[in-house]
Design a protein around this motif. Structure first.
Motif, PDB file in Angstrom:
ATOM      1  N   ARG A  65       0.812  -1.220   0.000  1.00 57.59           N
ATOM      2  CA  ARG A  65       0.000   0.000   0.000  1.00 57.59           C
ATOM      3  C   ARG A  65       0.848   1.273   0.000  1.00 57.59           C
ATOM      4  O   ARG A  65       0.321   2.371  -0.222  1.00 57.59           O
ATOM      5  CB  ARG A  65      -0.942   0.007   1.212  1.00 57.59           C
ATOM      6  CG  ARG A  65      -0.265   0.082   2.558  1.00 57.59           C
ATOM      7  CD  ARG A  65      -1.302   0.286   3.661  1.00 57.59           C
ATOM      8  NE  ARG A  65      -0.712   0.336   4.981  1.00 57.59           N
ATOM      9  CZ  ARG A  65      -0.534  -0.722   5.767  1.00 57.59           C
ATOM     10  NH1 ARG A  65      -0.902  -1.931   5.338  1.00 57.59           N
ATOM     11  NH2 ARG A  65       0.008  -0.606   6.962  1.00 57.59           N
ATOM     12  N   ASP A  66       2.159   1.121   0.229  1.00 54.60           N
ATOM     13  CA  ASP A  66       3.028   2.298   0.272  1.00 54.60           C
ATOM     14  C   ASP A  66       3.759   2.545  -1.047  1.00 54.60           C
ATOM     15  O   ASP A  66       4.640   3.415  -1.118  1.00 54.60           O
ATOM     16  CB  ASP A  66       4.064   2.133   1.394  1.00 54.60           C
ATOM     17  CG  ASP A  66       3.412   2.094   2.770  1.00 54.60           C
ATOM     18  OD1 ASP A  66       2.372   2.769   2.941  1.00 54.60           O
ATOM     19  OD2 ASP A  66       3.937   1.393   3.650  1.00 54.60           O
ATOM     20  N   VAL A  67       3.383   1.793  -2.070  1.00 58.24           N
ATOM     21  CA  VAL A  67       4.043   1.932  -3.371  1.00 58.24           C
ATOM     22  C   VAL A  67       3.947   3.374  -3.887  1.00 58.24           C
ATOM     23  O   VAL A  67       4.861   3.876  -4.552  1.00 58.24           O
ATOM     24  CB  VAL A  67       3.429   0.949  -4.389  1.00 58.24           C
ATOM     25  CG1 VAL A  67       3.777   1.333  -5.822  1.00 58.24           C
ATOM     26  CG2 VAL A  67       3.928  -0.466  -4.109  1.00 58.24           C
ATOM     27  N   GLY A  68       2.859   4.052  -3.581  1.00 60.27           N
ATOM     28  CA  GLY A  68       2.650   5.413  -4.063  1.00 60.27           C
ATOM     29  C   GLY A  68       3.761   6.366  -3.657  1.00 60.27           C
ATOM     30  O   GLY A  68       4.120   7.276  -4.423  1.00 60.27           O
ATOM     31  N   TYR A  69       4.329   6.179  -2.445  1.00 62.15           N
ATOM     32  CA  TYR A  69       5.428   7.038  -2.011  1.00 62.15           C
ATOM     33  C   TYR A  69       6.605   6.944  -2.992  1.00 62.15           C
ATOM     34  O   TYR A  69       7.242   7.949  -3.333  1.00 62.15           O
ATOM     35  CB  TYR A  69       5.935   6.621  -0.619  1.00 62.15           C
ATOM     36  CG  TYR A  69       4.921   6.732   0.486  1.00 62.15           C
ATOM     37  CD1 TYR A  69       3.990   7.771   0.515  1.00 62.15           C
ATOM     38  CD2 TYR A  69       4.911   5.814   1.533  1.00 62.15           C
ATOM     39  CE1 TYR A  69       3.070   7.877   1.546  1.00 62.15           C
ATOM     40  CE2 TYR A  69       3.995   5.912   2.575  1.00 62.15           C
ATOM     41  CZ  TYR A  69       3.073   6.943   2.566  1.00 62.15           C
ATOM     42  OH  TYR A  69       2.173   7.038   3.590  1.00 62.15           O
ATOM     43  N   ILE A  71       6.574   5.699  -6.132  1.00 60.62           N
ATOM     44  CA  ILE A  71       6.245   6.220  -7.466  1.00 60.62           C
ATOM     45  C   ILE A  71       6.522   7.723  -7.467  1.00 60.62           C
ATOM     46  O   ILE A  71       7.047   8.280  -8.430  1.00 60.62           O
ATOM     47  CB  ILE A  71       4.776   5.938  -7.821  1.00 60.62           C
ATOM     48  CG1 ILE A  71       4.575   4.429  -8.029  1.00 60.62           C
ATOM     49  CG2 ILE A  71       4.357   6.707  -9.071  1.00 60.62           C
ATOM     50  CD1 ILE A  71       3.131   4.035  -8.266  1.00 60.62           C
ATOM     51  N   GLY A  72       6.212   8.367  -6.339  1.00 59.43           N
ATOM     52  CA  GLY A  72       6.465   9.802  -6.211  1.00 59.43           C
ATOM     53  C   GLY A  72       7.941  10.132  -6.211  1.00 59.43           C
ATOM     54  O   GLY A  72       8.395  10.988  -6.973  1.00 59.43           O
ATOM     55  N   PHE A 170       7.690  13.743  -1.095  1.00 61.52           N
ATOM     56  CA  PHE A 170       7.358  12.321  -1.024  1.00 61.52           C
ATOM     57  C   PHE A 170       8.299  11.588  -0.067  1.00 61.52           C
ATOM     58  O   PHE A 170       7.879  10.666   0.645  1.00 61.52           O
ATOM     59  CB  PHE A 170       7.437  11.682  -2.419  1.00 61.52           C
ATOM     60  CG  PHE A 170       6.286  12.040  -3.313  1.00 61.52           C
ATOM     61  CD1 PHE A 170       5.013  11.544  -3.076  1.00 61.52           C
ATOM     62  CD2 PHE A 170       6.472  12.863  -4.417  1.00 61.52           C
ATOM     63  CE1 PHE A 170       3.949  11.870  -3.903  1.00 61.52           C
ATOM     64  CE2 PHE A 170       5.419  13.195  -5.249  1.00 61.52           C
ATOM     65  CZ  PHE A 170       4.150  12.691  -4.995  1.00 61.52           C
ATOM     66  N   TYR A 173       7.191  11.797   3.605  1.00 64.11           N
ATOM     67  CA  TYR A 173       6.111  10.860   3.927  1.00 64.11           C
ATOM     68  C   TYR A 173       6.661   9.443   4.096  1.00 64.11           C
ATOM     69  O   TYR A 173       6.307   8.726   5.032  1.00 64.11           O
ATOM     70  CB  TYR A 173       5.055  10.873   2.822  1.00 64.11           C
ATOM     71  CG  TYR A 173       4.108  12.045   2.881  1.00 64.11           C
ATOM     72  CD1 TYR A 173       3.237  12.214   3.956  1.00 64.11           C
ATOM     73  CD2 TYR A 173       4.065  12.984   1.857  1.00 64.11           C
ATOM     74  CE1 TYR A 173       2.350  13.284   4.011  1.00 64.11           C
ATOM     75  CE2 TYR A 173       3.192  14.061   1.896  1.00 64.11           C
ATOM     76  CZ  TYR A 173       2.336  14.205   2.977  1.00 64.11           C
ATOM     77  OH  TYR A 173       1.463  15.269   3.024  1.00 64.11           O
ATOM     78  N   THR A 187      13.292   4.189  -4.391  1.00 62.14           N
ATOM     79  CA  THR A 187      13.274   5.338  -5.306  1.00 62.14           C
ATOM     80  C   THR A 187      13.939   4.950  -6.620  1.00 62.14           C
ATOM     81  O   THR A 187      13.399   5.185  -7.716  1.00 62.14           O
ATOM     82  CB  THR A 187      14.012   6.532  -4.691  1.00 62.14           C
ATOM     83  OG1 THR A 187      13.263   7.020  -3.569  1.00 62.14           O
ATOM     84  CG2 THR A 187      14.179   7.662  -5.709  1.00 62.14           C
ATOM     85  N   PHE A 190      11.811   2.181  -8.656  1.00 63.24           N
ATOM     86  CA  PHE A 190      10.664   2.694  -9.401  1.00 63.24           C
ATOM     87  C   PHE A 190      11.096   3.673 -10.486  1.00 63.24           C
ATOM     88  O   PHE A 190      10.434   3.779 -11.526  1.00 63.24           O
ATOM     89  CB  PHE A 190       9.650   3.326  -8.450  1.00 63.24           C
ATOM     90  CG  PHE A 190       8.770   2.307  -7.783  1.00 63.24           C
ATOM     91  CD1 PHE A 190       7.575   1.917  -8.370  1.00 63.24           C
ATOM     92  CD2 PHE A 190       9.154   1.703  -6.592  1.00 63.24           C
ATOM     93  CE1 PHE A 190       6.769   0.963  -7.778  1.00 63.24           C
ATOM     94  CE2 PHE A 190       8.361   0.737  -5.988  1.00 63.24           C
ATOM     95  CZ  PHE A 190       7.167   0.364  -6.581  1.00 63.24           C
TER      96      PHE A 190
END
Length: 301
Positions: A65-69, A71-72, A170, A173, A187, A190
């Motif tokens: 669920r933390d993949v979004g960080y 990707i940012g 990012f 977070y 980082t 991705f």
């Protein structure tokens, strides 16, 4: 820990400041901007992955669920700002591209005030103004000569500042949940994945034809990518995001020295004044850090 954090961010800035040496060399070997970003991301990921696999495998784990960080930090920041930065170097000079990259503190200051409720102090505002004036001076805006800058180069430089700012946002977070080594590793992972659709990897292979290419590729990945990102991300543990971003503007001074003494790039009085303004902003924000140290709460204990 605060002094170590300052030192870490400054060391990162110095290592980023010598980045242009490796980029210029790789351009000379025939690589394009996306290919150089790919070398940077893939090389740094491979080095960090091997290191963590040997020393501490727990740091290799993240929650889906933390993949979004990442990707940012990886795609929206690293890939975007590197592509813009390398384009700026290609169309302007190393020193100008580096200064334009450091419009980032302005973006970070706005984002941090809104997202993290950081105090917008008078010193921060003055530091931002000094940084902005420095950027304007170094672009040669006030020089009425025929040697105008490429608009593509200037826009690319400003884009690199926005992308660089996003890493601090990012990253902050992500640091609430993960070690700085984990944040840095993912980082680069991705970033590497995000480069697949836009990079001519097949065209890169014939360019790796000599030891010089390998030397500069490895140096770019390790000394101006993996190590400074680790140092900067560690610094974010104990510094406000906006302050860390302003301290890192030491990089343009280093890049300017590299451009003058190694690449013999022309430096004017106005551009040198711009460097002085940026350095003044760093000194000012560092003094603020000493005053506010007792009230700062680090991200992680």
């Amino acid at each position: 820990m605060k002094k170590i954090a300052y030192f870490s961010v400054m060391c990162a800035a110095v290592l980023w400041g010598i980045l242009g040496i490796f980029i210029k060399k790789l351009y000379g070997f025939g690589f394009n901007p996306f290919q150089i970003v790919a070398i940077r991301a893939l090389g740094a990921f491979a080095a960090l992955f091997l290191y963590l696999a040997i020393t501490d495998r727990k740091l290799l784990r993240i929650q889906p669920r933390d993949v979004g960080y990442f990707i940012g930090t990886g795609i929206l920041s690293f890939v975007f700002f590197n592509w813009c930065y390398f384009m700026a170097i290609q169309y302007t000079t190393l020193s100008i591209a580096s200064i334009l990259l450091y419009t980032a503190p302005a973006f970070v200051m706005v984002f941090s005030t809104i997202l993290f409720k950081e105090n917008l102090t008078p010193r921060k505002i003055i530091s931002f103004v000094l940084t902005f004036i420095g950027c304007v001076l170094v672009t040669g805006y006030f020089q009425q000569t025929g040697n105008g800058l490429s608009m593509i180069g200037v826009l690319a430089g400003l884009g690199s500042g926005l992308g660089y700012a996003l890493y601090s946002i990012f990253g902050r977070y992500a640091l609430k949940k993960y070690d700085s080594m984990t944040v840095t590793l993912y980082t680069f992972l991705f970033a590497s994945l995000g480069l697949i659709p836009v990079t001519d990897f097949q065209g890169m292979l014939p360019l790796f034809s000599g030891l010089n290419v390998l030397f500069f590729s490895i140096s770019l990945s390790l000394f101006s990518t993996a190590l400074p990102f680790i140092l900067y991300t560690k610094g974010l543990h104990h510094l406000e995001t906006s302050r860390a971003s302003i301290i890192a503007t030491l990089e343009p001074a280093v890049a300017t020295m590299v451009s003058i003494f190694i690449f013999q790039e022309h430096i004017t009085l106005f551009r040198m004044m711009g460097i002085v303004f940026v350095l003044a902003a760093i000194i000012l924000v560092n003094e603020q850090g000493t005053v506010e140290e007792k009230t700062h709460v680090p991200l992680r204990e």
